[in-house]
Motif scaffolding. Structure first.
Motif, PDB file in Angstrom:
ATOM      1  N   MET A   1      34.127 -84.280 -26.147  1.00  0.00           N
ATOM      2  CA  MET A   1      32.792 -84.463 -25.571  1.00  0.00           C
ATOM      3  C   MET A   1      31.737 -84.090 -26.614  1.00  0.00           C
ATOM      4  N   SER A   2      30.744 -84.948 -26.831  1.00  0.00           N
ATOM      5  CA  SER A   2      29.693 -84.686 -27.819  1.00  0.00           C
ATOM      6  C   SER A   2      28.750 -83.595 -27.328  1.00  0.00           C
ATOM      7  N   ASN A   3      27.962 -83.053 -28.240  1.00  0.00           N
ATOM      8  CA  ASN A   3      27.003 -82.011 -27.876  1.00  0.00           C
ATOM      9  C   ASN A   3      25.992 -82.497 -26.846  1.00  0.00           C
ATOM     10  N   ILE A   4      25.520 -83.720 -27.003  1.00  0.00           N
ATOM     11  CA  ILE A   4      24.519 -84.247 -26.073  1.00  0.00           C
ATOM     12  C   ILE A   4      25.130 -84.452 -24.693  1.00  0.00           C
ATOM     13  N   GLU A   5      26.413 -84.813 -24.637  1.00  0.00           N
ATOM     14  CA  GLU A   5      27.100 -84.957 -23.350  1.00  0.00           C
ATOM     15  C   GLU A   5      27.291 -83.592 -22.687  1.00  0.00           C
ATOM     16  N   LYS A   6      27.625 -82.574 -23.480  1.00  0.00           N
ATOM     17  CA  LYS A   6      27.746 -81.214 -22.942  1.00  0.00           C
ATOM     18  C   LYS A   6      26.422 -80.751 -22.337  1.00  0.00           C
ATOM     19  N   LEU A   7      25.334 -81.045 -23.040  1.00  0.00           N
ATOM     20  CA  LEU A   7      24.011 -80.615 -22.597  1.00  0.00           C
ATOM     21  C   LEU A   7      23.622 -81.294 -21.287  1.00  0.00           C
ATOM     22  N   THR A   8      23.763 -82.618 -21.221  1.00  0.00           N
ATOM     23  CA  THR A   8      23.364 -83.343 -20.007  1.00  0.00           C
ATOM     24  C   THR A   8      24.245 -82.961 -18.818  1.00  0.00           C
ATOM     25  N   LEU A   9      25.532 -82.729 -19.054  1.00  0.00           N
ATOM     26  CA  LEU A   9      26.430 -82.324 -17.974  1.00  0.00           C
ATOM     27  C   LEU A   9      26.024 -80.960 -17.430  1.00  0.00           C
ATOM     28  N   TYR A  10      25.711 -80.035 -18.319  1.00  0.00           N
ATOM     29  CA  TYR A  10      25.293 -78.693 -17.905  1.00  0.00           C
ATOM     30  C   TYR A  10      24.019 -78.761 -17.059  1.00  0.00           C
ATOM     31  N   ILE A  11      23.050 -79.564 -17.503  1.00  0.00           N
ATOM     32  CA  ILE A  11      21.786 -79.677 -16.773  1.00  0.00           C
ATOM     33  C   ILE A  11      22.021 -80.297 -15.396  1.00  0.00           C
ATOM     34  N   GLU A  12      22.814 -81.361 -15.344  1.00  0.00           N
ATOM     35  CA  GLU A  12      23.087 -82.023 -14.063  1.00  0.00           C
ATOM     36  C   GLU A  12      23.767 -81.085 -13.062  1.00  0.00           C
ATOM     37  N   GLU A  13      24.688 -80.271 -13.542  1.00  0.00           N
ATOM     38  CA  GLU A  13      25.434 -79.377 -12.665  1.00  0.00           C
ATOM     39  C   GLU A  13      24.602 -78.197 -12.174  1.00  0.00           C
ATOM     40  N   ASN A  14      23.543 -77.861 -12.900  1.00  0.00           N
ATOM     41  CA  ASN A  14      22.788 -76.648 -12.580  1.00  0.00           C
ATOM     42  C   ASN A  14      21.313 -76.885 -12.302  1.00  0.00           C
ATOM     43  N   LEU A  15      20.945 -78.154 -12.059  1.00  0.00           N
ATOM     44  CA  LEU A  15      19.534 -78.483 -11.922  1.00  0.00           C
ATOM     45  C   LEU A  15      18.896 -77.837 -10.703  1.00  0.00           C
ATOM     46  N   ARG A  16      19.637 -77.761  -9.598  1.00  0.00           N
ATOM     47  CA  ARG A  16      19.098 -77.158  -8.379  1.00  0.00           C
ATOM     48  C   ARG A  16      19.663 -75.755  -8.198  1.00  0.00           C
ATOM     49  N   ALA A  17      18.767 -74.805  -8.044  1.00  0.00           N
ATOM     50  CA  ALA A  17      19.189 -73.411  -7.919  1.00  0.00           C
ATOM     51  C   ALA A  17      19.474 -73.060  -6.465  1.00  0.00           C
ATOM     52  N   THR A  18      20.546 -72.296  -6.259  1.00  0.00           N
ATOM     53  CA  THR A  18      20.821 -71.671  -4.970  1.00  0.00           C
ATOM     54  C   THR A  18      21.061 -70.199  -5.243  1.00  0.00           C
ATOM     55  N   VAL A  19      21.299 -69.442  -4.187  1.00  0.00           N
ATOM     56  CA  VAL A  19      21.523 -68.011  -4.380  1.00  0.00           C
ATOM     57  C   VAL A  19      22.809 -67.741  -5.154  1.00  0.00           C
ATOM     58  N   ASN A  20      23.756 -68.690  -5.137  1.00  0.00           N
ATOM     59  CA  ASN A  20      25.054 -68.475  -5.793  1.00  0.00           C
ATOM     60  C   ASN A  20      25.274 -69.325  -7.040  1.00  0.00           C
ATOM     61  N   SER A  21      24.380 -70.271  -7.317  1.00  0.00           N
ATOM     62  CA  SER A  21      24.582 -71.145  -8.468  1.00  0.00           C
ATOM     63  C   SER A  21      23.250 -71.618  -9.007  1.00  0.00           C
ATOM     64  N   GLY A  22      23.320 -72.366 -10.100  1.00  0.00           N
ATOM     65  CA  GLY A  22      22.106 -72.905 -10.697  1.00  0.00           C
ATOM     66  C   GLY A  22      21.884 -72.361 -12.092  1.00  0.00           C
ATOM     67  N   MET A  23      20.900 -72.931 -12.762  1.00  0.00           N
ATOM     68  CA  MET A  23      20.564 -72.561 -14.122  1.00  0.00           C
ATOM     69  C   MET A  23      19.947 -71.162 -14.170  1.00  0.00           C
ATOM     70  N   ASP A  24      20.246 -70.427 -15.242  1.00  0.00           N
ATOM     71  CA  ASP A  24      19.623 -69.116 -15.415  1.00  0.00           C
ATOM     72  C   ASP A  24      18.110 -69.266 -15.448  1.00  0.00           C
ATOM     73  N   PHE A  25      17.422 -68.281 -14.875  1.00  0.00           N
ATOM     74  CA  PHE A  25      15.967 -68.305 -14.936  1.00  0.00           C
ATOM     75  C   PHE A  25      15.523 -67.957 -16.351  1.00  0.00           C
ATOM     76  N   VAL A  26      14.781 -68.858 -16.954  1.00  0.00           N
ATOM     77  CA  VAL A  26      14.264 -68.635 -18.304  1.00  0.00           C
ATOM     78  C   VAL A  26      12.959 -67.856 -18.170  1.00  0.00           C
ATOM     79  N   ASP A  27      12.899 -66.675 -18.786  1.00  0.00           N
ATOM     80  CA  ASP A  27      11.881 -65.690 -18.430  1.00  0.00           C
ATOM     81  C   ASP A  27      11.112 -65.149 -19.636  1.00  0.00           C
TER      82      ASP A  27
END
Length: 489
Positions: A1-27
């Motif tokens: 898997m290419s770097n750009i594919e890794k990046l887009t997959l990560y974003i797609e899987e974590n785009l919506r935050a819930t109490v148990n999942s989602g992208m880390d809050f960038v602070d």
């Protein structure tokens, strides 16, 4: 898997935050540290700004009881029953946390007694939920009265004789009114005691009550709802953490001589997550930080942002997102998936993708807005006609005086900003040439353009100034006259 594919997959899987999942809050502004303090807080931000990510990031049951409640789940429950349902969830989660903190074999006498008390409180709440919001009951009372002299009472009254005196039975009727909300107010001390007893039974542990998506509550009940829980929090180990959209929230109202709700800066402190276009340079820095963080978390090591974007396309993506992180990342994924392999994203592609995605934003008018959907659509179309078609530009000015006088339009404009269809680029400016009045400057969303290459079009970039810091292009933008909207109401 290419770097750009890794990046887009990560974003797609974590785009919506819930109490148990989602992208880390960038602070970068250290909001998390502020939110962790023992104060009541309200987190403001448009949809996709990261409110749920931030409040979920403080989930640490070892240090405190983290009680997360998404109020969207309760939006169809009437007031005041919604208070009871939230109380029920609060008590249920306190029982759960208490059991996890102290399993039965570790449970001391104090904790055991407290759990039994919580279970009784839960039963009381369930009984109260079943009661009507209002009930009027006739209470009948029978009283015996004495009359002098001997004799008997007969007929429809019971016969009686007592030491030469007659007893007369008299029936009186009293009407008693029951109001659920008034009865609830009488239980505040009980819930204050629950919070303090929880802390005593669990080694001083305090409680964070997270009320996410607060704006889904009916606007006319919001202040009364938050007032109830704020009163519980006074002098206890409970702290409120409310997440909501600013212009769709009423936290504080004055009613006769009383104040209801929570006053900003006194009872509750605000954290504003919105990166608006009036600080466009700060917005670009944040979005770059957000993308670099996603690259690191996805494992796409070595991938550089300048390898992805050509020319001003990154700046255009920041503009097309309106400063909303989720919109930025969502558009980014779509651009990566639609661009020819091996090519960089260009500015025209960003605009085209924003235009093709506008339908999703438009759906929010009917789904998320508390204003009349048809009226908001008419307002938006009128603004677009004036700005884009008649004046061939992307920015317009609105007189502060007009906004104050025509409050219906002011609220509608705020709703359109919350829906990310209109963006504020300056909160207080003059026009050019000056007429002595003060204005607010707004920009229509890039997605509202008819095409990515509008002809005879004056494009105003937010924050753009000459070498003397003057923003004359923005100040020379057309002034929107609000009388054209009166006929739409």
């Amino acid at each position: 898997m290419s770097n750009i594919e890794k990046l887009t997959l990560y974003i797609e899987e974590n785009l919506r935050a819930t109490v148990n999942s989602g992208m880390d809050f960038v602070d970068p502004k250290n909001f998390k540290k502020k939110l962790l303090s023992k104060q009541n807080h309200v987190v403001f931000g448009r949809r996709g700004a990261g409110k749920s990510s931030l409040v979920s990031s403080i989930n640490d049951q070892k240090k405190y009881a983290f009680i997360y409640i998404n109020l969207e789940d309760y939006k169809d429950i009437s007031f005041p029953n919604i208070i009871l349902y939230v109380l029920k969830t609060l008590i249920e989660q306190l029982i759960k946390v208490s059991r996890e903190e102290r399993p039965l074999y570790k449970c001391n006498f104090k904790a055991s007694i407290f759990r039994r008390h919580l279970n009784q409180v839960l039963k009381d709440i369930n009984l109260e939920i079943q009661k009507p919001d209002f009930q009027e009951t006739d209470l009948k009372e029978r009283n015996l009265s004495e009359n002098g002299g001997a004799g008997e009472i007969s007929g429809k009254h019971a016969s009686a004789s007592l030491t030469g005196k007659k007893l007369r039975e008299k029936e009186t009727s009293t009407s008693v009114s029951y109001y659920k909300i008034e009865n609830l107010k009488l239980t505040i001390n009980k819930y204050q005691k629950v919070c303090n007893d929880y802390s005593k039974a669990n080694d001083g542990q305090f409680i964070f009550l997270i009320l996410d998506d607060f704006y889904f509550l009916k606007r006319n009940t919001q202040a009364y709802f938050v007032d109830f829980f704020h009163r519980i929090s006074k002098g206890t180990s409970l702290y409120l953490k409310v997440a909501t959209i600013k212009h769709r929230s009423t936290l504080y109202v004055q009613e006769d001589d009383s104040y209801i709700g929570t006053e900003l800066g006194h009872d509750i402190y605000d954290i504003d997550l919105d990166y608006t276009l009036d600080k466009f340079d700060d917005l670009q820095v944040f979005m770059k930080f957000l993308l670099e963080h996603s690259i690191e978390k996805s494992g796409a090591l070595g991938l550089k942002i300048n390898e992805i974007f050509a020319g001003d396309s990154f700046k255009q993506l920041c503009l097309a997102s309106g400063g909303v992180p989720r919109d930025f990342l969502s558009l980014f994924v779509k651009l990566i998936q639609s661009k020819p392999e091996g090519e960089k994203i260009n500015k025209i592609q960003v605009t085209d993708e924003a235009i093709s995605s506008i339908r999703k934003k438009m759906e929010g008018i009917g789904k998320d807005s508390e204003e009349d959907a048809n009226l908001l659509e008419k307002y938006l179309q009128e603004i677009k006609t004036f700005v884009y078609h008649d004046n061939r530009t992307n920015v317009f000015l609105v007189s502060k005086e007009d906004l104050e006088n025509i409050r219906e339009f002011r609220q509608a404009l705020k709703e359109l900003v919350d829906l990310r269809l209109i963006h504020i680029i300056h909160i207080n400016t003059s026009c050019a040439p000056s007429d002595g009045k003060r204005y607010e400057a707004y920009m229509i969303d890039v997605g509202l353009y008819d095409n990515s290459r509008p002809m005879n079009f004056t494009y105003v970039e937010p924050g753009a100034a000459d070498d003397k810091g003057r923003k004359d292009r923005m100040r020379a933008s057309p002034k929107l006259k609000l009388d054209r909207f009166l006929k739409l109401s």
